[in-house]
Design a protein around this motif. Structure first.
Motif, PDB file in Angstrom:
ATOM      1  N   LEU A 439      16.164 -36.496  31.647  1.00  0.00           N
ATOM      2  CA  LEU A 439      15.562 -35.924  30.426  1.00  0.00           C
ATOM      3  C   LEU A 439      16.210 -36.530  29.178  1.00  0.00           C
ATOM      4  N   ASN A 440      17.486 -36.820  29.240  1.00  0.00           N
ATOM      5  CA  ASN A 440      18.157 -37.456  28.114  1.00  0.00           C
ATOM      6  C   ASN A 440      17.540 -38.813  27.808  1.00  0.00           C
ATOM      7  N   THR A 441      17.259 -39.586  28.864  1.00  0.00           N
ATOM      8  CA  THR A 441      16.638 -40.904  28.662  1.00  0.00           C
ATOM      9  C   THR A 441      15.254 -40.758  28.049  1.00  0.00           C
ATOM     10  N   ILE A 442      14.479 -39.780  28.528  1.00  0.00           N
ATOM     11  CA  ILE A 442      13.131 -39.572  27.984  1.00  0.00           C
ATOM     12  C   ILE A 442      13.193 -39.219  26.505  1.00  0.00           C
ATOM     13  N   ALA A 443      14.088 -38.294  26.164  1.00  0.00           N
ATOM     14  CA  ALA A 443      14.200 -37.879  24.759  1.00  0.00           C
ATOM     15  C   ALA A 443      14.694 -39.022  23.883  1.00  0.00           C
ATOM     16  N   TYR A 444      15.647 -39.803  24.374  1.00  0.00           N
ATOM     17  CA  TYR A 444      16.196 -40.909  23.581  1.00  0.00           C
ATOM     18  C   TYR A 444      15.119 -41.961  23.324  1.00  0.00           C
ATOM     19  N   ASP A 445      14.337 -42.275  24.349  1.00  0.00           N
ATOM     20  CA  ASP A 445      13.282 -43.290  24.196  1.00  0.00           C
ATOM     21  C   ASP A 445      12.162 -42.822  23.286  1.00  0.00           C
ATOM     22  N   ASP A 446      12.074 -41.505  23.036  1.00  0.00           N
ATOM     23  CA  ASP A 446      10.991 -40.977  22.207  1.00  0.00           C
ATOM     24  C   ASP A 446      11.264 -41.171  20.716  1.00  0.00           C
ATOM     25  N   GLY A 447      12.486 -41.528  20.354  1.00  0.00           N
ATOM     26  CA  GLY A 447      12.802 -41.755  18.936  1.00  0.00           C
ATOM     27  C   GLY A 447      14.006 -40.950  18.518  1.00  0.00           C
ATOM     28  N   GLU A 448      14.609 -41.368  17.363  1.00  0.00           N
ATOM     29  CA  GLU A 448      15.866 -40.758  16.944  1.00  0.00           C
ATOM     30  C   GLU A 448      15.704 -39.308  16.518  1.00  0.00           C
ATOM     31  N   GLU A 449      14.485 -38.880  16.181  1.00  0.00           N
ATOM     32  CA  GLU A 449      14.261 -37.495  15.813  1.00  0.00           C
ATOM     33  C   GLU A 449      14.024 -36.601  17.015  1.00  0.00           C
ATOM     34  N   SER A 450      13.880 -37.184  18.196  1.00  0.00           N
ATOM     35  CA  SER A 450      13.506 -36.424  19.393  1.00  0.00           C
ATOM     36  C   SER A 450      14.755 -36.017  20.165  1.00  0.00           C
ATOM     37  N   THR A 451      15.435 -35.021  19.657  1.00  0.00           N
ATOM     38  CA  THR A 451      16.607 -34.484  20.341  1.00  0.00           C
ATOM     39  C   THR A 451      16.364 -33.018  20.666  1.00  0.00           C
ATOM     40  N   THR A 452      17.071 -32.549  21.674  1.00  0.00           N
ATOM     41  CA  THR A 452      16.932 -31.158  22.062  1.00  0.00           C
ATOM     42  C   THR A 452      18.210 -30.717  22.768  1.00  0.00           C
ATOM     43  N   THR A 453      18.564 -29.447  22.600  1.00  0.00           N
ATOM     44  CA  THR A 453      19.624 -28.859  23.412  1.00  0.00           C
ATOM     45  C   THR A 453      18.970 -28.159  24.600  1.00  0.00           C
ATOM     46  N   ALA A 454      19.731 -27.974  25.675  1.00  0.00           N
ATOM     47  CA  ALA A 454      19.121 -27.368  26.861  1.00  0.00           C
ATOM     48  C   ALA A 454      20.199 -26.874  27.826  1.00  0.00           C
TER      49      ALA A 454
END
Length: 604
Positions: A439-454
């Motif tokens: 999931l970290n790789t998916i979020a990182y590849d989505d762009g610098e604004e695409s972060t999430t805590t979980a």
């Protein structure tokens, strides 16, 4: 002309010399009144300093100058005629040198109206008594020499034509410090061998012109009998015309506007001339710089006769019209933005409603009851909170809570993307550490604004084991036997939020649950307050979790749902700064494996 009289400067400028406060004035009013008093006193002090400097720069009268060749004092008949003048006037005699050039002016006398004017506005101590014989004009009125008066007198004597009116301002200063400011419209005329210096108080012409200019208003009267126009001094300014251009007739005024203005002017003239009533319209003057004039007219008529003329007030409302247009445009743009924001919020809410889970009742047969409460932020709208709880083919339960960055459609889109990605990846049976890394790789590849805590967890019913990883998210809370506390951090502490670094790794920790244990997973919007202490925020959650369970938690999904809502309600309030999610898990006795359905077992 208006005359302004100031009291002695020394008295009014002394600190603390204030009028008594009026009864009933509060502290703020008193401060405002004192500030105004101080401002007035300061300005009076400045006026005093100015007049003192001016008086110091004026040569002392010295010994009276002897002029033996001036005309004799007027006889009684001339005095009577002089006193009959309806305006204040001084009689002045020019003093000529050997070449016939003016070298001085003598004050010969003043008429009855001038005496009345002096009695009204000039204090007794300001002027010395008149000796009854001609005296130098500027010895008697020293500050007058700095005005337009000398030039008016010289030109009137040289040309023989009336001069003025010209605005003249000067002052007289009394021995006690009293200052009188004089402001008049002054004329000079030649009268035989004398000069007549007359004035009207307050140069009303200039005042009227200034008032109309400041108010952007004027009046005009059109005589329909002889087609003449009588207009106020500010009419040309309001209509945007040069000073030397005549005020237009009604037909010419109609030519200055557009079709809409011409139609409006016609209706007004019809109402005035034939219905004999007041009417108004708006005239866009396209010929003089796109001005907009408010035109209000009334009939002028003789008694029992026809309408003889049209009298109208005109006001330049261009500025107000433009401001109104800008305000309307801003309002329309704001409405479009609101509609767009509402549309996006509706889409986000619909999307969120579609992707958020509906907890299946069969989860209880795998050892967990689940309930959830989502509370949106009333100010920012739909946020990026997300959660998931579902049964996997291997008999375990996938559980996750997250908080995607931002609000609105973008946050919901990221939340949906991660939820669906997690659901698919969980079917691989890989440990939660690996699920978090993917999931970290998916979020990182989505762009610098695409972060999430979980928090990503898997529940093993056969061992009553909750195995979980933390990616920058608040730790779950365990409620056991009425006491609440946070679960300990994974080894090495919580990992980074998803999407921050491409190769982040995560470590899992484990918690064994007993029947009746309750686990609370939540987003930080549930507890945090603006400028609050994180430890105090968590302490409030622990207290709320215990108080809501003080009398026990009801059975089944409904009882657990009510418990979750009670916890959220106790933590809600005006301090809320974000959307909030609470996912509650309760460990129950699972059904025997044969009844729950066969499932292949693979250890994490």
């Amino acid at each position: 002309m208006d005359t302004e009289v100031g009291g002695p400067m020394a008295d009014q400028s002394q600190p603390g010399a204030r009028a008594a406060d009026a009864p009933g004035t509060d502290k703020r009013q008193q401060l405002a009144l004192h500030a105004i008093e101080d401002l007035v006193a300061e300005q009076q002090r400045r006026i005093g300093e100015f007049t003192a400097r001016a008086a110091a720069g004026t040569p002392e009268p010295g010994p009276p100058r002897r002029h033996t060749d001036h005309p004799p004092l007027p006889g009684p008949s001339v005095r009577e005629l002089f006193d009959a003048l309806p305006v204040a006037a001084l009689l002045v005699a020019p003093v000529l040198d050997e070449q016939g050039e003016i070298e001085d002016f003598l004050y010969v006398g003043q008429n009855a109206e001038a005496w009345r004017y002096a009695d009204e506005v000039v204090p007794d101590t300001t002027l010395p008594p008149w000796p009854g014989r001609p005296v130098p004009l500027f010895d008697r009125f020293p500050n007058m020499v700095r005005t337009a008066v000398p030039d008016l007198l010289i030109e009137a004597h040289r040309t023989g034509r009336p001069q003025g009116p010209a605005p003249v301002e000067w002052f007289l200063r009394g021995g006690d410090g009293t200052v009188v400011r004089l402001s008049n419209a002054v004329r000079a005329d030649r009268c035989g061998t004398y000069l007549l210096l007359s004035w009207e108080r307050g140069h009303r012409t200039e005042l009227a012109r200034a008032a109309q200019r400041l108010a952007r208003a004027c009046w005009a009267e059109w005589n329909l009998g002889d087609d003449t126009v009588l207009a106020s001094l500010g009419a040309r300014h309001v209509l945007g015309l040069p000073p030397d251009e005549p005020v237009p007739h009604l037909v010419e005024l109609a030519r200055m506007t557009d079709a809409e203005g011409q139609a409006g002017l016609y209706r007004v003239l019809y109402d005035v001339a034939f219905r004999r009533r007041v009417a108004e319209c708006r005239l866009p003057l396209t010929s003089t710089g796109d001005r907009i004039i408010h035109f209000r007219a009334e009939p002028v008529q003789l008694q029992d006769g026809p309408v003889w003329g049209v009298r109208a007030s005109m006001m330049d409302i261009t500025r107000e019209h433009l401001n109104r247009e800008r305000a309307q445009a801003a309002q329309q743009e704001a409405q479009r933005q609101r509609e767009r924001a509402q549309a996006l919020a509706d889409v986000a809410a619909t999307l969120r409603d579609a992707v958020l889970p509906r907890f299946p009742a069969e989860l209880a047969q795998y050892g967990l009851e689940t309930a959830a409460v989502y509370r949106p932020d009333a100010g920012a709208g739909i946020g990026g909170d997300w959660f998931k709880a579902r049964h996997l083919p291997n008999g375990r339960i996938l559980i996750a809570v997250g908080d995607a960055r931002g609000h609105g459609l973008e946050a919901v889109t990221l939340m949906a993307k991660l939820r669906y990605a997690l659901a698919g990846l969980a079917f691989t049976g890989e440990p939660v550490e690996q699920l978090a890394a993917w999931l970290n790789t998916i979020a990182y590849d989505d762009g610098e604004e695409s972060t999430t805590t979980a928090v990503i967890a898997r529940y093993h019913r056969e061992r009553s084991l909750l195995r979980w990883v933390c990616a920058g998210h608040p730790r779950p809370v365990l409620l056991r036997a009425g006491k609440a506390g946070q679960l300990p951090d994974p080894p090495g502490g919580p990992g980074l939020p998803l999407g921050v670094l491409p190769d982040a790794s995560y470590r899992a920790t484990e918690a064994y649950l007993s029947e009746g244990d309750v686990v609370l997973m939540y987003s930080d919007g549930l507890t945090e307050r603006r400028d609050g202490d994180p430890d105090a925020d968590v302490a409030r959650l622990l207290e709320a979790a215990q108080e809501a369970a003080a009398h026990g938690i009801g059975p089944g999904h409904d009882g657990l749902q009510q418990y979750a809502e009670d916890v959220v309600q106790s933590l809600s309030g005006p301090w809320q700064t974000d959307d909030a999610t609470l996912l509650v898990l309760r460990c129950v006795r699972p059904l025997p494996p044969g009844e729950a359905g066969s499932a292949a077992v693979r250890e994490d």
